[in-house]
Design a protein around this motif. Structure first.
Motif, PDB file in Angstrom:
ATOM      1  N   ALA A 120       0.829  -1.211   0.000  1.00 23.64           N
ATOM      2  CA  ALA A 120       0.000   0.000   0.000  1.00 23.64           C
ATOM      3  C   ALA A 120       0.860   1.256   0.000  1.00 23.64           C
ATOM      4  O   ALA A 120       0.590   2.204  -0.747  1.00 23.64           O
TER       5      ALA A 120
ATOM      6  N   ASN B  38       2.432   1.925  -3.266  1.00 27.19           N
ATOM      7  CA  ASN B  38       1.437   2.436  -4.223  1.00 27.19           C
ATOM      8  C   ASN B  38       1.064   3.887  -3.949  1.00 27.19           C
ATOM      9  O   ASN B  38       0.164   4.427  -4.594  1.00 27.19           O
TER      10      ASN B  38
ATOM     11  N   GLU C 180      -0.287   5.076  -1.156  1.00 28.50           N
ATOM     12  CA  GLU C 180      -1.467   5.204  -0.310  1.00 28.50           C
ATOM     13  C   GLU C 180      -1.094   5.712   1.081  1.00 28.50           C
ATOM     14  O   GLU C 180       0.021   5.501   1.560  1.00 28.50           O
ATOM     15  N   THR C 181      -2.036   6.379   1.712  1.00 26.85           N
ATOM     16  CA  THR C 181      -1.915   6.749   3.111  1.00 26.85           C
ATOM     17  C   THR C 181      -2.580   5.636   3.908  1.00 26.85           C
ATOM     18  O   THR C 181      -3.724   5.266   3.632  1.00 26.85           O
ATOM     19  N   VAL C 182      -1.862   5.096   4.886  1.00 24.24           N
ATOM     20  CA  VAL C 182      -2.314   3.904   5.600  1.00 24.24           C
ATOM     21  C   VAL C 182      -2.614   4.250   7.060  1.00 24.24           C
ATOM     22  O   VAL C 182      -1.811   4.884   7.740  1.00 24.24           O
TER      23      VAL C 182
ATOM     24  N   SER D 164     -10.256   7.948   0.684  1.00 21.90           N
ATOM     25  CA  SER D 164      -8.883   8.407   0.475  1.00 21.90           C
ATOM     26  C   SER D 164      -7.829   7.664   1.284  1.00 21.90           C
ATOM     27  O   SER D 164      -6.650   7.718   0.948  1.00 21.90           O
TER      28      SER D 164
ATOM     29  N   THR E 215      -6.347   4.168   3.319  1.00 18.22           N
ATOM     30  CA  THR E 215      -6.382   2.711   3.397  1.00 18.22           C
ATOM     31  C   THR E 215      -6.354   2.316   4.869  1.00 18.22           C
ATOM     32  O   THR E 215      -5.366   2.563   5.564  1.00 18.22           O
TER      33      THR E 215
ATOM     34  N   LYS F 252       2.606   7.330   5.633  1.00 23.47           N
ATOM     35  CA  LYS F 252       2.589   7.750   4.228  1.00 23.47           C
ATOM     36  C   LYS F 252       4.033   7.682   3.754  1.00 23.47           C
ATOM     37  O   LYS F 252       4.924   8.266   4.371  1.00 23.47           O
TER      38      LYS F 252
ATOM     39  N   ALA G 252      -3.345  12.143   2.287  1.00 23.54           N
ATOM     40  CA  ALA G 252      -3.867  11.365   1.172  1.00 23.54           C
ATOM     41  C   ALA G 252      -4.313  12.249   0.008  1.00 23.54           C
ATOM     42  O   ALA G 252      -4.242  11.840  -1.147  1.00 23.54           O
TER      43      ALA G 252
END
Length: 136
Positions: A35, A38, A40-42, A74, A76, A106, A134
């Motif tokens: 993630a 990619n 993404e903000t997790v 927005s 994950t 992030k 995000a």
């Protein structure tokens, strides 16, 4: 309008709200890395099913997700089962001290964390930090 068309459209409209909310993923090794790679903000939620603090955090998170769909669209969200992954490489690398820990990541940065906190304002602030990252 034909009866069959009416029933199909009515059924689709009735179930549409159920599909708007993305699923919160359950952690598996490699999921967070993928993630983050990619872009993404997790939002990680280290929790245990028997933990009352975790349950309180979950209620707040779910309420905030209902209030603001942008979070779900927005960010994950990943649940990490403490009993199964509390001693994992992920938990060690992030220095997670205990269950009921919420962390936002992030890229290769930690943007914030809450340990054992259940305050609506604190969790909202952490989710807002994740949303800002995000959508930046």
């Amino acid at each position: 309008m034909k009866r069959r068309d009416f029933l199909t459209l009515t059924a689709a409209a009735a179930f549409a709200p159920l599909t708007l909310r993305a699923a919160i993923a359950d952690y598996a090794p490699g999921l967070v890395t993928k993630a983050l790679e990619n872009g993404e903000t997790v939002f990680l939620d280290f929790k245990a099913s028997w933990c009352s603090t975790c349950a309180a955090q979950e209620r707040v998170i779910n309420a905030l997700l209902e209030e603001n769909p942008a979070y779900d669209q927005s960010i994950t969200f990943i649940n990490v089962d403490w009993d199964e992954h509390g001693k994992s490489e992920l938990a060690k690398s992030l220095r997670i001290p205990r269950r009921s820990t919420l962390v936002v990541l992030k890229g290769n940065q930690e943007l914030g964390r809450i340990v054992a906190g259940t305050s609506v304002s604190d969790i909202k602030a952490l989710m807002d930090t994740a949303l800002s990252a995000a959508t930046a």
